[in-house]
Design a protein around this motif. Sequence first.
Motif, PDB file in Angstrom:
ATOM      1  N   PRO A 150     -31.465 -10.910 -12.327  1.00 35.81           N
ATOM      2  CA  PRO A 150     -31.243 -12.230 -12.933  1.00 35.81           C
ATOM      3  C   PRO A 150     -29.914 -12.253 -13.672  1.00 35.81           C
ATOM      4  CG  PRO A 150     -33.440 -11.379 -13.441  1.00 35.81           C
ATOM      5  CD  PRO A 150     -32.668 -10.252 -12.843  1.00 35.81           C
ATOM      6  N   PRO A 151     -29.349 -13.429 -13.902  1.00 35.85           N
ATOM      7  CA  PRO A 151     -28.044 -13.505 -14.562  1.00 35.85           C
ATOM      8  C   PRO A 151     -28.101 -12.955 -15.981  1.00 35.85           C
ATOM      9  CG  PRO A 151     -29.054 -15.681 -14.447  1.00 35.85           C
ATOM     10  CD  PRO A 151     -29.897 -14.771 -13.604  1.00 35.85           C
ATOM     11  N   ALA A 152     -27.072 -12.197 -16.340  1.00 35.16           N
ATOM     12  CA  ALA A 152     -26.992 -11.630 -17.685  1.00 35.16           C
ATOM     13  C   ALA A 152     -26.230 -12.545 -18.631  1.00 35.16           C
ATOM     14  CB  ALA A 152     -26.327 -10.262 -17.639  1.00 35.16           C
ATOM     15  N   CYS A 153     -25.452 -13.477 -18.074  1.00 36.24           N
ATOM     16  CA  CYS A 153     -24.672 -14.400 -18.902  1.00 36.24           C
ATOM     17  C   CYS A 153     -24.299 -15.608 -18.067  1.00 36.24           C
ATOM     18  CB  CYS A 153     -23.417 -13.716 -19.447  1.00 36.24           C
ATOM     19  SG  CYS A 153     -22.242 -13.211 -18.160  1.00 36.24           S
ATOM     20  N   TRP A 154     -23.896 -16.668 -18.747  1.00 39.82           N
ATOM     21  CA  TRP A 154     -23.402 -17.856 -18.070  1.00 39.82           C
ATOM     22  C   TRP A 154     -22.620 -18.685 -19.082  1.00 39.82           C
ATOM     23  CZ3 TRP A 154     -28.705 -16.774 -18.409  1.00 39.82           C
ATOM     24  CH2 TRP A 154     -29.417 -17.491 -19.370  1.00 39.82           C
ATOM     25  N   TYR A 155     -22.094 -19.823 -18.652  1.00 39.38           N
ATOM     26  CA  TYR A 155     -21.330 -20.716 -19.536  1.00 39.38           C
ATOM     27  C   TYR A 155     -22.080 -22.024 -19.717  1.00 39.38           C
ATOM     28  CZ  TYR A 155     -17.432 -17.526 -18.628  1.00 39.38           C
ATOM     29  OH  TYR A 155     -16.633 -16.409 -18.519  1.00 39.38           O
ATOM     30  N   ALA A 180     -23.532  -6.032 -18.045  1.00 42.12           N
ATOM     31  CA  ALA A 180     -23.232  -7.231 -17.264  1.00 42.12           C
ATOM     32  C   ALA A 180     -23.199  -8.489 -18.127  1.00 42.12           C
ATOM     33  CB  ALA A 180     -24.256  -7.399 -16.142  1.00 42.12           C
ATOM     34  N   SER A 181     -23.797  -8.431 -19.324  1.00 37.36           N
ATOM     35  CA  SER A 181     -23.799  -9.607 -20.191  1.00 37.36           C
ATOM     36  C   SER A 181     -22.417  -9.906 -20.746  1.00 37.36           C
ATOM     37  CB  SER A 181     -24.795  -9.422 -21.341  1.00 37.36           C
ATOM     38  OG  SER A 181     -24.377  -8.386 -22.216  1.00 37.36           O
ATOM     39  N   TRP A 182     -21.455  -8.992 -20.541  1.00 36.70           N
ATOM     40  CA  TRP A 182     -20.078  -9.204 -20.986  1.00 36.70           C
ATOM     41  C   TRP A 182     -19.180  -9.708 -19.852  1.00 36.70           C
ATOM     42  CZ3 TRP A 182     -18.462  -8.475 -26.060  1.00 36.70           C
ATOM     43  CH2 TRP A 182     -19.405  -7.923 -26.906  1.00 36.70           C
ATOM     44  N   GLU A 183     -19.757  -9.927 -18.689  1.00 38.29           N
ATOM     45  CA  GLU A 183     -18.945 -10.353 -17.554  1.00 38.29           C
ATOM     46  C   GLU A 183     -18.457 -11.795 -17.684  1.00 38.29           C
ATOM     47  OE1 GLU A 183     -21.197  -9.566 -14.048  1.00 38.29           O
ATOM     48  OE2 GLU A 183     -20.983  -7.381 -14.224  1.00 38.29           O
ATOM     49  N   GLN A 202     -25.157 -15.276 -23.593  1.00 39.17           N
ATOM     50  CA  GLN A 202     -25.819 -14.134 -22.980  1.00 39.17           C
ATOM     51  C   GLN A 202     -27.298 -14.407 -22.801  1.00 39.17           C
ATOM     52  OE1 GLN A 202     -24.528 -11.402 -26.099  1.00 39.17           O
ATOM     53  NE2 GLN A 202     -23.231 -10.315 -24.647  1.00 39.17           N
ATOM     54  N   ASN A 203     -27.842 -13.917 -21.703  1.00 42.41           N
ATOM     55  CA  ASN A 203     -29.281 -13.968 -21.498  1.00 42.41           C
ATOM     56  C   ASN A 203     -29.926 -13.152 -22.616  1.00 42.41           C
ATOM     57  OD1 ASN A 203     -31.964 -13.564 -20.624  1.00 42.41           O
ATOM     58  ND2 ASN A 203     -31.369 -13.648 -18.477  1.00 42.41           N
ATOM     59  N   PRO A 204     -30.782 -13.754 -23.447  1.00 42.19           N
ATOM     60  CA  PRO A 204     -31.317 -13.029 -24.607  1.00 42.19           C
ATOM     61  C   PRO A 204     -32.089 -11.773 -24.250  1.00 42.19           C
ATOM     62  CG  PRO A 204     -32.492 -15.097 -24.244  1.00 42.19           C
ATOM     63  CD  PRO A 204     -31.286 -15.138 -23.385  1.00 42.19           C
ATOM     64  N   ASP A 205     -32.585 -11.670 -23.026  1.00 41.40           N
ATOM     65  CA  ASP A 205     -33.314 -10.472 -22.614  1.00 41.40           C
ATOM     66  C   ASP A 205     -32.410  -9.409 -22.018  1.00 41.40           C
ATOM     67  OD1 ASP A 205     -35.939 -10.913 -23.387  1.00 41.40           O
ATOM     68  OD2 ASP A 205     -36.338 -12.203 -21.676  1.00 41.40           O
ATOM     69  N   ARG A 206     -31.084  -9.708 -21.925  1.00 38.85           N
ATOM     70  CA  ARG A 206     -30.193  -8.745 -21.290  1.00 38.85           C
ATOM     71  C   ARG A 206     -28.934  -8.486 -22.118  1.00 38.85           C
ATOM     72  NH1 ARG A 206     -29.009  -9.683 -15.196  1.00 38.85           N
ATOM     73  NH2 ARG A 206     -28.405  -7.501 -15.477  1.00 38.85           N
ATOM     74  N   VAL A 207     -29.035  -8.665 -23.424  1.00 42.42           N
ATOM     75  CA  VAL A 207     -27.850  -8.498 -24.273  1.00 42.42           C
ATOM     76  C   VAL A 207     -27.370  -7.047 -24.312  1.00 42.42           C
ATOM     77  CG1 VAL A 207     -28.316 -10.511 -25.710  1.00 42.42           C
ATOM     78  CG2 VAL A 207     -29.321  -8.298 -26.326  1.00 42.42           C
ATOM     79  N   ASP A 208     -28.244  -6.105 -23.979  1.00 42.68           N
ATOM     80  CA  ASP A 208     -27.838  -4.703 -23.964  1.00 42.68           C
ATOM     81  C   ASP A 208     -27.306  -4.273 -22.606  1.00 42.68           C
ATOM     82  OD1 ASP A 208     -28.581  -4.326 -26.625  1.00 42.68           O
ATOM     83  OD2 ASP A 208     -30.665  -3.924 -26.080  1.00 42.68           O
ATOM     84  N   ASP A 209     -27.325  -5.173 -21.649  1.00 43.82           N
ATOM     85  CA  ASP A 209     -26.820  -4.885 -20.308  1.00 43.82           C
ATOM     86  C   ASP A 209     -25.308  -5.112 -20.293  1.00 43.82           C
ATOM     87  OD1 ASP A 209     -26.126  -4.866 -17.611  1.00 43.82           O
ATOM     88  OD2 ASP A 209     -27.930  -5.930 -16.980  1.00 43.82           O
TER      89      ASP A 209
END
Length: 346
Positions: free
Chosen positions: A79-84, A156-159, A147-154
């Motif tokens: 699933p997406p780790a971040c978006w705008y 990919a959330s900085w992409e 950032q996806n709140p469930d993936r902030v440690d991933d």
Amino acid sequence: MHAVAARSRFLVVGLLSGALALAPGTAFADWPPSAGTQGNTKQTASSDAGTLVSRVTYSGSVRSSGSKSAIQPVGNWTPPACWYEPRSVAEFKKYVETMYKETINTPGQANYAKAAVGEFRAIYKDEKYKDYNGDKADEGNWWVAVQNPDRVDDPASWECSKLPFWVANNDDPGVDQAVTPKILAEAAYNAIKLPETEVTLAPEDVTKVNLPTWAWLDKAQFKEVTVTASLNVAGLNIQATTRARPVSLKLEPGTSDAETYPASGECKINGNDSIGEPYAKGKADETPPCGIKYLRSSGDGTYKLKATITWEIDWTGTGGAGGDLPDGTFGTTQDVTVQEIQSVNR
């Protein structure tokens, strides 16, 4: 220091230190992504405008944030780790000013962090833009990375590494991760709460060596579930509903000294949406359509029977969008005691 606010400031510092681009990229022909609107109404600042937190809300069968019971996609898809997402001028201004004041006034804050946040503020307040484009408040919105709140440690959330950028009403944001109904559907996939998959066994508590053990799941114990992800911010009003439907049950006995029925261990869903068949008196000599035969006693312990359901995932969204998402699996384990008795009267 509040964890979310601190993460927001750190994100800004990281973006600035990377000297990242400010301008939107290539336009996409299908923007806006829905039958909704984008920026046609002037918005007012909300109470949480000081953090880089997604405004997406979820409803339906939603698991608790941070829960480890997420559905596991089949294959390499994630699933997406971040978006705008868009923010109105008022919201964005409040976010920057709040972040700036908290950073400057926090005792012991590193000088480089203060300098970075000051530079960030200057870009939008005095330099590249004037007063956060306040004179254009009715003409567009700021788009910010969340950032996806469930993936902030991933990592990919900085992409989503672009600094906040201006987008005129109904223009394409020009970034691949601009929020769309599909991105909402993928985020909803990650938020789905699935039922526990503990199967019913016969014999129920203690089975015997070389005795077929029947296994089944009644349709009332597991059924399709849905999660709807919605975003209504800065004039953008879109949503998507992701549906998960159970299609098969995989049994893993917890030992190599066992046989499964069928041999693959995968029990398909029946026409009535159940899996397997309940044991009934008189079926002792029959082979269960779904089950296990243990070939060795569990001794003083138990075997860990793992039951994993495969779910088919699809979605529908604003503007008639929709499609399939990768299958997902979710499994749980249960203890099975196996005794060294060759036969039993039933």
